[in-house]
Write a protein that holds these residues in place. Structure first.
Motif, PDB file in Angstrom:
ATOM      1  N   UNK B 149       0.867  -1.178   0.000  1.00  0.00           N
ATOM      2  CA  UNK B 149       0.000   0.000   0.000  1.00  0.00           C
ATOM      3  C   UNK B 149       0.898   1.220   0.000  1.00  0.00           C
ATOM      4  N   UNK B 153       4.669   2.299   6.340  1.00  0.00           N
ATOM      5  CA  UNK B 153       5.811   2.934   6.996  1.00  0.00           C
ATOM      6  C   UNK B 153       7.098   2.236   6.563  1.00  0.00           C
ATOM      7  N   UNK B 154       8.259   2.798   6.890  1.00  0.00           N
ATOM      8  CA  UNK B 154       9.525   2.128   6.611  1.00  0.00           C
ATOM      9  C   UNK B 154       9.559   0.752   7.268  1.00  0.00           C
ATOM     10  N   UNK B 155       9.058   0.674   8.528  1.00  0.00           N
ATOM     11  CA  UNK B 155       9.103  -0.581   9.261  1.00  0.00           C
ATOM     12  C   UNK B 155       8.225  -1.635   8.587  1.00  0.00           C
ATOM     13  N   UNK B 156       7.027  -1.223   8.130  1.00  0.00           N
ATOM     14  CA  UNK B 156       6.140  -2.162   7.437  1.00  0.00           C
ATOM     15  C   UNK B 156       6.710  -2.554   6.081  1.00  0.00           C
ATOM     16  N   UNK B 158       9.898  -2.687   5.273  1.00  0.00           N
ATOM     17  CA  UNK B 158      10.993  -3.632   5.494  1.00  0.00           C
ATOM     18  C   UNK B 158      10.429  -5.023   5.783  1.00  0.00           C
ATOM     19  N   UNK B 159       9.335  -5.082   6.528  1.00  0.00           N
ATOM     20  CA  UNK B 159       8.691  -6.362   6.805  1.00  0.00           C
ATOM     21  C   UNK B 159       8.198  -7.007   5.506  1.00  0.00           C
ATOM     22  N   UNK B 160       7.558  -6.204   4.659  1.00  0.00           N
ATOM     23  CA  UNK B 160       7.040  -6.737   3.389  1.00  0.00           C
ATOM     24  C   UNK B 160       8.185  -7.242   2.518  1.00  0.00           C
ATOM     25  N   UNK B 162      11.058  -8.359   3.537  1.00  0.00           N
ATOM     26  CA  UNK B 162      11.579  -9.597   4.139  1.00  0.00           C
ATOM     27  C   UNK B 162      10.676 -10.779   3.814  1.00  0.00           C
ATOM     28  N   UNK B 181      19.749  -3.957   3.454  1.00  0.00           N
ATOM     29  CA  UNK B 181      18.593  -3.063   3.513  1.00  0.00           C
ATOM     30  C   UNK B 181      19.087  -1.630   3.644  1.00  0.00           C
ATOM     31  N   UNK B 183      17.355   2.442   3.789  1.00  0.00           N
ATOM     32  CA  UNK B 183      16.211   3.356   3.738  1.00  0.00           C
ATOM     33  C   UNK B 183      16.703   4.744   3.402  1.00  0.00           C
ATOM     34  N   UNK B 193      18.546   4.500   7.584  1.00  0.00           N
ATOM     35  CA  UNK B 193      18.930   3.211   8.156  1.00  0.00           C
ATOM     36  C   UNK B 193      19.604   2.334   7.113  1.00  0.00           C
TER      37      UNK B 193
END
Lengths: 227, 227
Positions: B149, B153-156, B158-160, B162, B181, B183, B193
């Motif tokens: 989407x 966020x950056x965290x989401x 990165x999760x996607x 991974x 990785x 950012x 990051x």
């Protein structure tokens, strides 16, 4: 399960059934799924079919092979014959390549499943590799690897196949509905459930929409990556 | 995010970083991800690097291009140059093919993202196609299509990434950990990051194991197929 999309470029897309069944109730059920060059796969199926109707011309016919192993050899040999003839014009045999999944059971033997390569040789499934894919296999593989278990019911297996095909259909134009589904209950020696699943099939819609929803929830449920 | 697996056959597997960064704090950040022939991608990165250190030899250098569009042209031209030279020996240029994802921002312009083809031409991302993949793209595509989407966020994100890489790593030997990785926060003009994610990274393990579990639960939550 097989899809029905064939293409010779994005501007030349057609629908063809890629599942062929030979059945002698109480004696044998043989199912052949195909991928690759459509002229090749149709020629292989037609030759196997013709020769089963005039078995004296060529033995064994696919209705008279003594075992699934011999059936796989027959399909492989027929495939080599078709590709060899196609390449006589001077083109590379690769252009006519096709692969098959052959499954079924002949009385006196167990149900067996083979993957037949364009070269005509083949491998058989076993406990370590209980399923095969042919054609556009990559998009749908991760879910098969993760969700497949040996004790899935027919209903769960059909669901898994639909999820796998749905991931592929959503990612690649060369795979498309309708899908053909066939179940063979071991030792029944007759075809079980058979169904053509169209785009508007309510069961397919429920699984496809549900899967998108479930994937998104599953994704949200994971911990975010921490930097 | 990029993986680090390279191979010249299954018996010749190595680890190489496929992410290259050029940074001029407060002025530009340029990140280049590569896939394909390793000799080609290393040569492209080395040439871009060398020429940025002796900019009088060749202008513009990648540290002096006036815009991301001109940077993409520079990378594309360098790629064509490397492939042309490699093919002088008489081999087909296809053997030396490589592709790149180029992202970054240069002061005076927006952050931009390009996919550079082996032919040296390129396309840019936009609202309809907000992400690019190169290399072994198919296994990881279905989850990207479904879970991406625009407001992650950056965290989401990165999760996607991974989850998508994990699906690929589980399915194909040609992609492997560690993952790199990076950012880049828009308008920051410096690298955000950065992390190398190893096999035993606790965050990666939590997401990878959690995803297998979540996928299986999501799959079980769907209605079974009804015959």
């Amino acid at each position: 399960m097989s899809d029905t999309r064939t293409n010779a470029g994005v501007d030349n897309i057609s629908t063809f059934r890629k599942m062929k069944v030979w059945e002698r109730p109480d004696e044998r059920v043989i199912v052949l799924l195909s991928a690759g060059n459509l002229a090749t796969t149709q020629a292989v199926a037609s030759l196997l079919d013709e020769r089963s109707k005039a078995p004296e011309d060529r033995t064994p016919s696919i209705l008279a092979t003594p075992s699934m192993f011999q059936t796989a050899r027959l399909v492989g040999d027929t495939l080599k014959e078709v590709i060899r003839q196609a390449a006589i014009g001077g083109q590379s045999a690769d252009a006519f390549g096709a692969s098959f999944i052959l499954g079924g059971q002949i009385r006196g033997g167990e149900p067996r499943l083979f993957l037949i390569y364009p070269e005509g040789n083949f491998i058989e499934s076993g406990p370590d590799t209980p399923f095969f894919q042919i054609g556009e296999t990559k998009y749908g593989k991760p879910i098969l690897i993760r969700a497949h278990e040996m004790d899935l019911s027919f209903e769960e297996t059909a669901k898994l196949l639909l999820v796998s095909f749905d991931s592929t259909v959503k990612s690649n134009l060369s795979v498309g509905l309708p899908l053909d589904l066939l179940c063979y209950p071991a030792d029944s020696f007759k075809v079980g459930h058979q169904k053509r699943i169209e785009q508007d099939d309510p069961c397919f819609r429920a699984i496809s929409d549900g899967w998108s929803q479930a994937l998104r929830s599953a994704f949200k449920s994971l911990p975010d990556f921490e930097f």
